[in-house]
Design an enzyme around this catalytic site. Structure first.
Site, PDB file in Angstrom:
ATOM      1  N   GLY A  11       0.834  -1.204   0.000  1.00  0.00           N
ATOM      2  CA  GLY A  11       0.000   0.000   0.000  1.00  0.00           C
ATOM      3  C   GLY A  11       0.865   1.250   0.000  1.00  0.00           C
ATOM      4  N   ARG A  72       0.572  -4.631  -5.541  1.00  0.00           N
ATOM      5  CA  ARG A  72       0.432  -5.892  -4.814  1.00  0.00           C
ATOM      6  C   ARG A  72       0.551  -6.955  -5.901  1.00  0.00           C
ATOM      7  NH1 ARG A  72      -0.841  -4.443   0.384  1.00  0.00           N
ATOM      8  NH2 ARG A  72      -2.224  -2.660   0.568  1.00  0.00           N
ATOM      9  N   GLY A 102       5.471  -2.330   3.583  1.00  0.00           N
ATOM     10  CA  GLY A 102       5.033  -2.900   4.863  1.00  0.00           C
ATOM     11  C   GLY A 102       5.591  -4.291   5.080  1.00  0.00           C
ATOM     12  N   ASP A 103       5.020  -5.025   6.028  1.00  0.00           N
ATOM     13  CA  ASP A 103       5.624  -6.309   6.395  1.00  0.00           C
ATOM     14  C   ASP A 103       5.577  -7.350   5.274  1.00  0.00           C
ATOM     15  OD1 ASP A 103       2.919  -6.509   6.727  1.00  0.00           O
ATOM     16  OD2 ASP A 103       2.993  -7.121   8.830  1.00  0.00           O
ATOM     17  N   GLY A 104       4.554  -7.268   4.412  1.00  0.00           N
ATOM     18  CA  GLY A 104       4.521  -8.169   3.249  1.00  0.00           C
ATOM     19  C   GLY A 104       5.725  -7.925   2.359  1.00  0.00           C
ATOM     20  N   ASP A 127      -0.106   2.092   8.499  1.00  0.00           N
ATOM     21  CA  ASP A 127      -0.687   1.270   9.567  1.00  0.00           C
ATOM     22  C   ASP A 127       0.129   1.233  10.864  1.00  0.00           C
ATOM     23  OD1 ASP A 127      -2.683   0.637   7.765  1.00  0.00           O
ATOM     24  OD2 ASP A 127      -1.720  -1.203   7.087  1.00  0.00           O
ATOM     25  N   ASP A 129       2.242  -0.882  11.690  1.00  0.00           N
ATOM     26  CA  ASP A 129       2.098  -2.261  12.167  1.00  0.00           C
ATOM     27  C   ASP A 129       3.349  -3.104  11.922  1.00  0.00           C
ATOM     28  OD1 ASP A 129       1.936  -2.319   9.413  1.00  0.00           O
ATOM     29  OD2 ASP A 129       0.255  -3.723   9.330  1.00  0.00           O
ATOM     30  N   ARG A 162     -26.057  13.251  17.282  1.00  0.00           N
ATOM     31  CA  ARG A 162     -25.955  11.926  16.690  1.00  0.00           C
ATOM     32  C   ARG A 162     -24.821  11.123  17.305  1.00  0.00           C
ATOM     33  NH1 ARG A 162     -25.490  13.773  10.863  1.00  0.00           N
ATOM     34  NH2 ARG A 162     -27.662  13.821  10.232  1.00  0.00           N
ATOM     35  N   GLY A 185     -10.558  13.344  20.536  1.00  0.00           N
ATOM     36  CA  GLY A 185     -11.466  13.391  21.676  1.00  0.00           C
ATOM     37  C   GLY A 185     -12.559  12.331  21.668  1.00  0.00           C
ATOM     38  N   LYS A 211     -24.864  10.481  31.451  1.00  0.00           N
ATOM     39  CA  LYS A 211     -24.072  11.555  32.080  1.00  0.00           C
ATOM     40  C   LYS A 211     -24.363  12.916  31.463  1.00  0.00           C
ATOM     41  CE  LYS A 211     -19.643  11.090  31.850  1.00  0.00           C
ATOM     42  NZ  LYS A 211     -18.218  10.745  31.865  1.00  0.00           N
ATOM     43  N   LYS A 213     -23.967  13.424  27.960  1.00  0.00           N
ATOM     44  CA  LYS A 213     -23.273  13.621  26.673  1.00  0.00           C
ATOM     45  C   LYS A 213     -24.294  13.779  25.558  1.00  0.00           C
ATOM     46  CE  LYS A 213     -19.430  11.326  25.418  1.00  0.00           C
ATOM     47  NZ  LYS A 213     -18.353  12.317  25.475  1.00  0.00           N
ATOM     48  N   ILE A 250      -8.877   7.845   1.643  1.00  0.00           N
ATOM     49  CA  ILE A 250      -8.569   9.239   1.974  1.00  0.00           C
ATOM     50  C   ILE A 250      -7.347   9.272   2.903  1.00  0.00           C
ATOM     51  CG2 ILE A 250      -9.432  11.181   3.396  1.00  0.00           C
ATOM     52  CD1 ILE A 250     -11.069  11.099   0.972  1.00  0.00           C
ATOM     53  N   GLN A 251      -7.277   8.258   3.774  1.00  0.00           N
ATOM     54  CA  GLN A 251      -6.220   8.202   4.797  1.00  0.00           C
ATOM     55  C   GLN A 251      -4.834   7.964   4.210  1.00  0.00           C
ATOM     56  OE1 GLN A 251      -7.989   5.701   8.339  1.00  0.00           O
ATOM     57  NE2 GLN A 251      -9.097   5.243   6.470  1.00  0.00           N
TER      58      GLN A 251
END
Ligand code: ATP
Length: 319
Positions: A11, A72, A102-104, A127, A129, A162, A185, A211, A213, A250-251
């Site tokens: 990735g 990949r 990554g690890d792969g 990640d 990871d 919501r 948060g 409480k 919220k 997006i990340q």
């Protein structure tokens, strides 16, 4: 060592370009020739490589993605395919390869090393990871992106009273979710490292509502459950409108943040130094701000990442 290659695999992650730049510029300053391999192990197998000069990586430090491309390539699991790739490297008289992924990708690098292509791997994945390093390249940029998304969700979630569920990447590592939850948060946190039941989650959310919220944001790592289904379940049980948001790719995008640029530059430079020193089958890492290296096999098999349980305890106290 006279000639080296560099590739990005798995990735993509913000900062991969900065890492390639670090490799290329360090190699050139050490009077080595550098070849860029396109599309990871796929391009290695298809012999798609190009010599890079210092201008090949100009204006790259701040660019997301990877200009070499990534892939990949499941055929790389086959010995025959790997040996064709290794021959392509040998025919060009390339003495070593820097693999960013990554690890792969680490496993692929180890297997190449075993058949005579000395590899050094660099952890490039959002990640966080990968063992043997505190942080992977791309993690801090993704973290910033996730927190900005949570901030936006908070605005709408608060206005409509919501419950929002936000699914964060990380594969089987909760680092990105946990850090984003603290910075964003969120007190309701579901991670792969901790036991979770939807019934317990509802109890926690209901305690929050009791409480006073007005809204709640649940941060959850991908692959734990179907978050749309979870949203319907929570809505039914709490009687509060509940929406799920999957942040998705997006990340992975965007310009790398400062820390990733620095980490990538340092790791790129360090990987080349290791190759020059004759190391192979090693992975680069950062530990307590210092560059370190480990055996790839050791990192993959024996070095476990420690879960930041104290972070989770703190997050829950901010309830
Ligand atoms: P990310 O963490 O971002 O997903 P990754 O490097 O872990 O990155 P993978 O898809 O697992 O991504 O691996 C990248 C590539 O590495 C694979 O597509 C394959 O070409 C090679 N690879 C992975 N595992 C092996 C293996 N066991 N043997 C040979 N090659 C492998």
């Amino acid at each position: 060592v006279k000639k080296i290659g560099v590739l990005t695999s798995g990735g993509d992650a913000p900062g991969m370009n900065a890492a390639i730049r670090g490799v290329v510029r360090t190699a050139l300053s050490e009077k080595l020739e550098v070849f860029g391999v396109y599309d990871g192990y796929l391009g290695l197998y298809e012999n798609r490589m190009k010599q890079l000069d210092r201008y090949s990586v100009s204006d790259m430090i701040n660019k997301g993605g990877t200009f070499l491309g990534s892939a990949r390539f499941s055929d790389f699991y086959k010995k025959k395919i790997r040996s064709i790739a290794a021959n392509n490297v040998k025919k060009r008289k390339i003495d070593g390869l820097v693999v960013i992924g990554g690890d792969g990708s680490y496993i692929g690098a180890q297997k190449l090393t075993e058949i005579g292509v000395p590899c050094i791997s660099i952890p490039g994945t959002i990640d966080n990871d990968v063992a043997g390093t505190d942080y992977t390249i791309g993690y801090f940029t993704a973290l910033q992106t996730v927190v900005e998304a949570i901030d936006r969700l908070r605005d709408t979630s608060s206005s409509h009273q919501r419950i929002s569920i936000v699914e964060v990447m990380g594969r089987y590592c909760g680092d990105l979710t946990l850090a984003a939850a603290i910075a964003g948060g969120c007190e309701f946190i579901v991670l792969p490292e901790i036991h979770y039941t939807k019934e317990e989650l509802v109890i926690e959310i209901e305690a929050g509502i009791a409480k006073g919220k007005k809204h709640a944001i649940v941060a959850i790592t991908e692959y734990i459950c179907d978050v749309e289904k979870l949203a319907r379940y929570i809505q039914k049980k709490t009687n509060r409108e509940t929406r799920a948001t999957i942040l998705g790719h997006i990340q992975r995008g965007g310009a790398p943040v400062v820390y990733d640029r620095i980490l990538a530059s340092r790791m790129g430079a360090y990987a080349v130094e290791l190759l020059i020193q004759g190391h192979q089958g090693k992975c680069v890492g950062v530990q307590n701000e210092k560059m370190v290296f480990n055996d790839i096999t050791n990192a993959l098999k024996n070095m476990k990442r420690t879960f930041k349980r104290d972070w989770l305890i703190t997050a829950k106290k901010l309830y």
